[in-house]
Every structure is written in structure tokens, then in C-alpha cells.
Scaffold this motif. Structure first.
Motif, PDB file in Angstrom:
ATOM      1  N   VAL A  14       0.832  -1.210   0.000  1.00 38.39           N
ATOM      2  CA  VAL A  14       0.000   0.000   0.000  1.00 38.39           C
ATOM      3  C   VAL A  14       0.862   1.253   0.000  1.00 38.39           C
ATOM      4  O   VAL A  14       0.611   2.202  -0.761  1.00 38.39           O
ATOM      5  CB  VAL A  14      -0.953  -0.012   1.212  1.00 38.39           C
ATOM      6  N   SER A  15       1.892   1.285   0.851  1.00 43.63           N
ATOM      7  CA  SER A  15       2.686   2.495   0.999  1.00 43.63           C
ATOM      8  C   SER A  15       3.715   2.684  -0.115  1.00 43.63           C
ATOM      9  O   SER A  15       3.967   3.822  -0.546  1.00 43.63           O
ATOM     10  CB  SER A  15       3.407   2.492   2.353  1.00 43.63           C
ATOM     11  N   LEU A  16       4.311   1.602  -0.596  1.00 42.91           N
ATOM     12  CA  LEU A  16       5.381   1.706  -1.592  1.00 42.91           C
ATOM     13  C   LEU A  16       4.894   1.632  -3.032  1.00 42.91           C
ATOM     14  O   LEU A  16       5.598   2.101  -3.938  1.00 42.91           O
ATOM     15  CB  LEU A  16       6.417   0.598  -1.367  1.00 42.91           C
ATOM     16  N   VAL A  67       6.891   6.843   5.438  1.00 43.30           N
ATOM     17  CA  VAL A  67       6.905   7.480   6.759  1.00 43.30           C
ATOM     18  C   VAL A  67       5.487   7.550   7.327  1.00 43.30           C
ATOM     19  O   VAL A  67       5.257   7.300   8.522  1.00 43.30           O
ATOM     20  CB  VAL A  67       7.527   8.885   6.661  1.00 43.30           C
ATOM     21  N   SER A  68       4.518   7.874   6.470  1.00 42.44           N
ATOM     22  CA  SER A  68       3.126   7.940   6.914  1.00 42.44           C
ATOM     23  C   SER A  68       2.635   6.585   7.388  1.00 42.44           C
ATOM     24  O   SER A  68       1.922   6.475   8.392  1.00 42.44           O
ATOM     25  CB  SER A  68       2.238   8.455   5.780  1.00 42.44           C
ATOM     26  N   VAL A 127      -8.492   3.064  13.358  1.00 40.73           N
ATOM     27  CA  VAL A 127      -7.878   4.378  13.586  1.00 40.73           C
ATOM     28  C   VAL A 127      -6.580   4.509  12.796  1.00 40.73           C
ATOM     29  O   VAL A 127      -6.311   5.547  12.181  1.00 40.73           O
ATOM     30  CB  VAL A 127      -7.623   4.599  15.097  1.00 40.73           C
ATOM     31  N   ALA A 128      -5.763   3.444  12.796  1.00 42.16           N
ATOM     32  CA  ALA A 128      -4.510   3.478  12.046  1.00 42.16           C
ATOM     33  C   ALA A 128      -4.788   3.610  10.550  1.00 42.16           C
ATOM     34  O   ALA A 128      -4.105   4.364   9.841  1.00 42.16           O
ATOM     35  CB  ALA A 128      -3.692   2.226  12.324  1.00 42.16           C
ATOM     36  N   ALA A 129      -5.785   2.874  10.043  1.00 36.56           N
ATOM     37  CA  ALA A 129      -6.125   2.959   8.624  1.00 36.56           C
ATOM     38  C   ALA A 129      -6.630   4.354   8.265  1.00 36.56           C
ATOM     39  O   ALA A 129      -6.272   4.904   7.207  1.00 36.56           O
ATOM     40  CB  ALA A 129      -7.187   1.911   8.281  1.00 36.56           C
ATOM     41  N   LEU A 130      -7.447   4.923   9.124  1.00 35.34           N
ATOM     42  CA  LEU A 130      -7.947   6.282   8.864  1.00 35.34           C
ATOM     43  C   LEU A 130      -6.818   7.301   8.893  1.00 35.34           C
ATOM     44  O   LEU A 130      -6.788   8.224   8.070  1.00 35.34           O
ATOM     45  CB  LEU A 130      -9.013   6.644   9.906  1.00 35.34           C
ATOM     46  N   ALA A 131      -5.887   7.122   9.820  1.00 35.24           N
ATOM     47  CA  ALA A 131      -4.748   8.046   9.903  1.00 35.24           C
ATOM     48  C   ALA A 131      -3.910   7.983   8.635  1.00 35.24           C
ATOM     49  O   ALA A 131      -3.528   9.028   8.078  1.00 35.24           O
ATOM     50  CB  ALA A 131      -3.901   7.712  11.128  1.00 35.24           C
ATOM     51  N   PHE A 132      -3.633   6.764   8.162  1.00 34.58           N
ATOM     52  CA  PHE A 132      -2.825   6.655   6.948  1.00 34.58           C
ATOM     53  C   PHE A 132      -3.572   7.182   5.739  1.00 34.58           C
ATOM     54  O   PHE A 132      -2.986   7.866   4.890  1.00 34.58           O
ATOM     55  CB  PHE A 132      -2.427   5.203   6.704  1.00 34.58           C
ATOM     56  N   ALA A 133      -4.865   6.866   5.631  1.00 35.93           N
ATOM     57  CA  ALA A 133      -5.651   7.350   4.489  1.00 35.93           C
ATOM     58  C   ALA A 133      -5.661   8.876   4.450  1.00 35.93           C
ATOM     59  O   ALA A 133      -5.548   9.477   3.374  1.00 35.93           O
ATOM     60  CB  ALA A 133      -7.072   6.801   4.564  1.00 35.93           C
TER      61      ALA A 133
END
Length: 247
Positions: A107-109, A146-147, A170-176
Motif C-alpha cells: 500500500v505504501s510503496l 513514513v506515513s 484508527v490506524a487505517a484512517l490516519a494513513f488514508a
């Protein structure tokens, strides 16, 4: 133990490279060939065709295999190091930990950078802007990573203080939220010519996305299984007993 995980991760990457090469050679390379034909026609129309330094036969065979193998083996080693650092700390088994790491890394890379700067076939983009476009792409990868790390840390903290029910949402919402900010803030670099076939562009990007899914999904499946054999005491014990000959 870490050495065994590294060997297993790199071996998994090598196996994944063979699978990915088969897909890329059968499906992606014909699309690239058609894009090159379009590029050569455009270059001929403008009288500035460039001579290839490496032949296409090498590029689509040895060059393609080498590139995919280097990429997959490196990812396998990174997953092995990540598993070695996080094993036993997430309350998950080895295979689930590998799948979690592979999913978050994908997802991030891959996913977030591709949403902003999707893959383009040959013939798209000016040579004068390739440096700036590459810098923006790498910057987005780093900021997205980093996010993800920050969101992961938030999820772990919430899990320790309030339990696991709210940690993942919460973690998914923060990253989104952070990913949306990054995608919106960074400048666009689209240089797709108006006369470039949309169907060909869509096919190339779809095949690039599928290739990445094959790489990351296969890594999660193969390395996850090998990691379970290495780290799961029950599996290790069964394997060890099977290797001992009957007296």
C-alpha cells in the motif's frame, strides 16, 4: 535465526521473480513493444529518432529477468528483516506477520505512489523532465512510507491502551488521511500526449498493477509459508522429527 529468515526471504524473492518474469514476458512485453512502435513513429515524424544502446532482445529477456530478480530478492530480504524485528510483538503468527508486512508495504510503496504517478509506457514524458519526475516519485514513496510507519505506531499504541478493536480502523484512517494530503499536495507530472491511444495506456497501467500484485502476493504466500516452518515451534519440531531416522 535471522540468517535463516534472510535466506528464506531471498529464496522466496527468486521464486517470485521467475513467476513475475513469466507474466511480464507473456503479457507486458507485447504492450511495451507496441508503445515503442508508437514512439518510433513519433520520433520519425519529428526527425529525432535515437539509437538504442541496448537491444530489445536483451531488454525483454535477460534485462527484464535481472531487473525483476533484483527487485524481488531485495523485497524478500526486507520482509525477512521486518519479520525478524516484529515477530512475537504483534500477537500474530509468522505467516500472518509476513502478510501484514507485505500488505502494508504494498500500500505504501506501490499503491499510493501509483495513484498519483501511474506507470507510463515508453514514449510518454519529456527527457528534459525525467529527473524532476523521478525525484517527485521517490519523494512520494518516502513520505508514504513514513506515513505508514507513523500510522502503524499509532495503531500499536491504541492497541496497548484500548485494545485491538479500535487500533486497525484508527490506524487505517490516519494513513488514508495522510496519503490523501500527500497525493493532493504534490504537483502533477502528467505528460501523456493527446494522440496517445487511451486503451493502450490503460492496458499498460493495468498490467503494471497486476505485476506488482503478483510480486507482493506471491512473496506473502511463499515467504509466509517458509517463515512458519522456521519460526513456528510445532512445525519446526515435526520437521526435525521427520529428519531423524528410526533406530
Amino acid at each position: 535465526m535471522l540468517q535463516r529468515l534472510l535466506r528464506a526471504g531471498m529464496l522466496s524473492g527468486l521464486i517470485v521473480a521467475l513467476l513475475s518474469f513469466g507474466f511480464a514476458r507473456a503479457f507486458s512485453e507485447p504492450t511495451v513493444e507496441r508503445a515503442i512502435v508508437l514512439e518510433e513513429r513519433s520520433a520519425a515524424d519529428h526527425s529525432h529518432a535515437e539509437e538504442e544502446t541496448i537491444g530489445r532482445a536483451t531488454q525483454r529477456n535477460l534485462g527484464l529477468l535481472t531487473g525483476i530478480a533484483s527487485y524481488s530478492v531485495a523485497l524478500g530480504g526486507i520482509l525477512a528483516i521486518g519479520l525478524g524485528c516484529l515477530h512475537g510483538r504483534l500477537g500474530l503468527g509468522p505467516r500472518s506477520t509476513v502478510w501484514t508486512l507485505a500488505s502494508l508495504a504494498y500500500v505504501s510503496l506501490v499503491l499510493v505512489p501509483q495513484l498519483k504517478y501511474p506507470a507510463n509506457p515508453p514514449g510518454i514524458g519529456s527527457a528534459e523532465t525525467i529527473g524532476s519526475r523521478t525525484e517527485l516519485y521517490i519523494l512520494l514513496i518516502l513520505l508514504s512510507l513514513v506515513s505508514m510507519a507513523l500510522s502503524f505506531w499509532i495503531g500499536v499504541r491504541i492497541r496497548r491502551s484500548h485494545g485491538g478493536m479500535f487500533s486497525v480502523p484508527v490506524a487505517a484512517l490516519a494513513f488514508a488521511s495522510m496519503a490523501m494530503i500527500l497525493v493532493s499536495a504534490l504537483p502533477d507530472t502528467s505528460e501523456v500526449p493527446s494522440d496517445f491511444p487511451e486503451s493502450h495506456l490503460f492496458t499498460f497501467r493495468a498490467q503494471s498493477a497486476i505485476l506488482q500484485l503478483i510480486v507482493w502476493g506471491s512473496l506473502g504466500a511463499i515467504f509466509g509459508q517458509l517463515a512458519k516452518r522456521i519460526l513456528d515451534p510445532r512445525v519446526s519440531r515435526i520437521s526435525a522429527n521427520a529428519e531423524i531416522p528410526n533406530a
